[in-house]
Design a protein around this motif. Sequence first.
Motif, PDB file in Angstrom:
ATOM      1  N   UNK A  30      -5.925  -9.633  -2.474  1.00  0.00           N
ATOM      2  CA  UNK A  30      -6.377 -10.491  -1.372  1.00  0.00           C
ATOM      3  C   UNK A  30      -6.846  -9.687  -0.161  1.00  0.00           C
ATOM      4  N   UNK A  31      -6.594  -8.356  -0.150  1.00  0.00           N
ATOM      5  CA  UNK A  31      -7.026  -7.521   0.981  1.00  0.00           C
ATOM      6  C   UNK A  31      -6.922  -6.056   0.586  1.00  0.00           C
ATOM      7  N   UNK A  32      -7.642  -5.209   1.325  1.00  0.00           N
ATOM      8  CA  UNK A  32      -7.653  -3.774   1.058  1.00  0.00           C
ATOM      9  C   UNK A  32      -7.292  -2.999   2.321  1.00  0.00           C
ATOM     10  N   UNK A  33      -6.503  -1.932   2.137  1.00  0.00           N
ATOM     11  CA  UNK A  33      -6.141  -1.042   3.237  1.00  0.00           C
ATOM     12  C   UNK A  33      -6.239   0.389   2.719  1.00  0.00           C
ATOM     13  N   UNK A  34      -7.007   1.234   3.401  1.00  0.00           N
ATOM     14  CA  UNK A  34      -7.105   2.633   2.994  1.00  0.00           C
ATOM     15  C   UNK A  34      -6.946   3.558   4.189  1.00  0.00           C
ATOM     16  N   UNK A  42     -10.632  -6.187   4.840  1.00  0.00           N
ATOM     17  CA  UNK A  42     -10.395  -4.761   4.579  1.00  0.00           C
ATOM     18  C   UNK A  42     -10.329  -3.992   5.885  1.00  0.00           C
ATOM     19  N   UNK A  43      -9.381  -3.058   5.928  1.00  0.00           N
ATOM     20  CA  UNK A  43      -9.240  -2.153   7.070  1.00  0.00           C
ATOM     21  C   UNK A  43      -9.158  -0.741   6.514  1.00  0.00           C
ATOM     22  N   UNK A  44     -10.013   0.150   7.017  1.00  0.00           N
ATOM     23  CA  UNK A  44     -10.024   1.535   6.553  1.00  0.00           C
ATOM     24  C   UNK A  44      -9.653   2.456   7.709  1.00  0.00           C
ATOM     25  N   UNK A  45      -9.424   3.736   7.383  1.00  0.00           N
ATOM     26  CA  UNK A  45      -9.059   4.697   8.415  1.00  0.00           C
ATOM     27  C   UNK A  45      -7.707   4.420   9.037  1.00  0.00           C
ATOM     28  N   UNK A  46      -6.772   3.859   8.233  1.00  0.00           N
ATOM     29  CA  UNK A  46      -5.441   3.501   8.736  1.00  0.00           C
ATOM     30  C   UNK A  46      -4.486   4.667   8.486  1.00  0.00           C
ATOM     31  N   UNK A  47      -4.209   5.430   9.516  1.00  0.00           N
ATOM     32  CA  UNK A  47      -3.307   6.581   9.383  1.00  0.00           C
ATOM     33  C   UNK A  47      -1.892   6.084   9.057  1.00  0.00           C
ATOM     34  N   UNK A  48      -1.315   6.627   7.998  1.00  0.00           N
ATOM     35  CA  UNK A  48       0.037   6.250   7.587  1.00  0.00           C
ATOM     36  C   UNK A  48       0.099   5.065   6.646  1.00  0.00           C
ATOM     37  N   UNK A  49      -1.043   4.593   6.179  1.00  0.00           N
ATOM     38  CA  UNK A  49      -1.054   3.399   5.325  1.00  0.00           C
ATOM     39  C   UNK A  49      -0.272   3.615   4.037  1.00  0.00           C
ATOM     40  N   UNK A  50      -0.429   4.789   3.430  1.00  0.00           N
ATOM     41  CA  UNK A  50       0.248   5.021   2.154  1.00  0.00           C
ATOM     42  C   UNK A  50       1.760   5.159   2.309  1.00  0.00           C
ATOM     43  N   UNK A  51       2.216   5.207   3.558  1.00  0.00           N
ATOM     44  CA  UNK A  51       3.665   5.245   3.786  1.00  0.00           C
ATOM     45  C   UNK A  51       4.302   3.864   3.785  1.00  0.00           C
TER      46      UNK A  51
END
Length: 547
Positions: free
Chosen positions: A173-177, A197-206
């Motif tokens: 339903x949404x993307x975050x990178x 979608x939101x990109x350039x998200x520092x710390x997303x994979x945490x």
Amino acid sequence: MLRGRGVSAGAAAASVVHLALPLPEPPSDIVIAPADRESEVSAIEWAAVAVADELRSRTAGASGEARDILDASRLLASDPELVSEASALVRTNGRSAARAVWETAAVHEKNLAALGGRMAERAADIRDVRDRIIAEILEVEMPGVPDRDEPFVLVASDLAPADTAALEGGCCVALVTEQGGPTSHTAIIARSLGLPAVVGVIGATGIAVGATVLVDGDRGTVEVDPSPSKIHAAKAAGIVVPFDGTGSLADGTELPLFANVGGAADAVAAAVAGAEGVGLFRTEFCFLDRAEAPTVDEQVAAYRGVLAAFPDRRVVVRTLDAGSDKPLPFANSEHEDNPALGVRGLRVARRSPALLDDQLRALALAAEQEDALVDVMAPMVATVDEARDFASRARAAGLSRVGIMIETPAAALLAAELFEIVDFVSLGTNDLAQYTLAADRLLSELGDLNDPWQPAVLRLIGAVGEAGRQVGRSVGVCGEAGGDPALAPVLVGLGVTSLSMTPRALGRVAAALAQNTSDQCREAAAAVLLAATADEARAAASAVLGR
């Protein structure tokens, strides 16, 4: 609350799923015996063929921009240069097949990164094809998008085109990178699929797997563990609003709502969505991934595919916007120190005038064979002389309605003089923000500066709108701002006479406009022109419009 760059509008809330980790780097200390090297070369060749075939199958089942992007990945997998360079590493240095592919891809990735802009964002494509070939060589499962039966938000460091395209019809339903930009394949396909979608998200994979997040593609935020009320509001906002094909204000004032398209498939989808015409036909998509410019006949066929979808409707065609983040080998130099300020858009005609003349001739021929009402406009215009030269060439080719893009502060300030030459203008708000705020629009950490709500940008739009009002000429918006429901009434109040956007935004924008009269739009515009910051401008508009 994590912040990044919103590249696809809308909001959605669901639990987090992480993209499977990429394949580990193959060991570098293995040396293949000379007698066994040809079999390793054969493994590379067969793996590349298998990956190309698999991507070809995916391409056949995709549509629109997803199909085009998957096909570009297939071409990468079929690239004889990649296979031959990897094979040479095996034969000369005794690298294993997997290691040779890894090292060859690293060189290609580095070269793309050095080019910057759109080309740098294609590094993800190289990594994707690399991993697919290596997985085929090693006969292991390819990492990718997890298969889930429940709605989820996909979080990753970056997404390859095949991964993003595979989301069509699924439960994402949404993307975050953490990486990516507004022209990355993640952004392009997310918009085409209507996924926030939101990109350039520092710390997303945490963010922990299973955690609930609220992704807001309009504001560029990712909220972890949002309140139930916010989740409910996000789900309500995520409902696709139908569009009946007519944009208008509450007092009955008509406001045409057009679609931005890149080719025939996009145009057909836009027509189905009810778009009243095309406000931006990005013709460069007919030129990308080519070593030489398409012939006039090839261009005529491509243009007719778009025009045919809108008989008796307005189709605004932008001439080739090459350069900057979209360099083309037959139009641009191999290197420019500052490509965003270099030979791009109309400036390419300084170096290759025949390229523009051929395009104008092809467009005129296509217009003769279809019933669409064709307008043509030039990108990256900064002076009256440039506008005059373009208008002369376009009219000489047989195109009667000629306009320009307002993407530079210079063009905005000269709007009154430009209207003496051209029939209409269209505001490219993405580039207008970039050049007004001197902030690279591909750089996610400067996303707050590349915001159409910035007062300096709004004041320039207002100046153009007022110039258009004085002479009764059309002022369109075809940048990302055109699809923002909150900003649309403000733009109308500033003098904008039409809006163009991704087809999925048509219903939301139409609903926002239908709630406000012309007087309310003008009142909101007057309020934002007094604002000193982007936040103040948003608040001022909300206070007037009640949102």
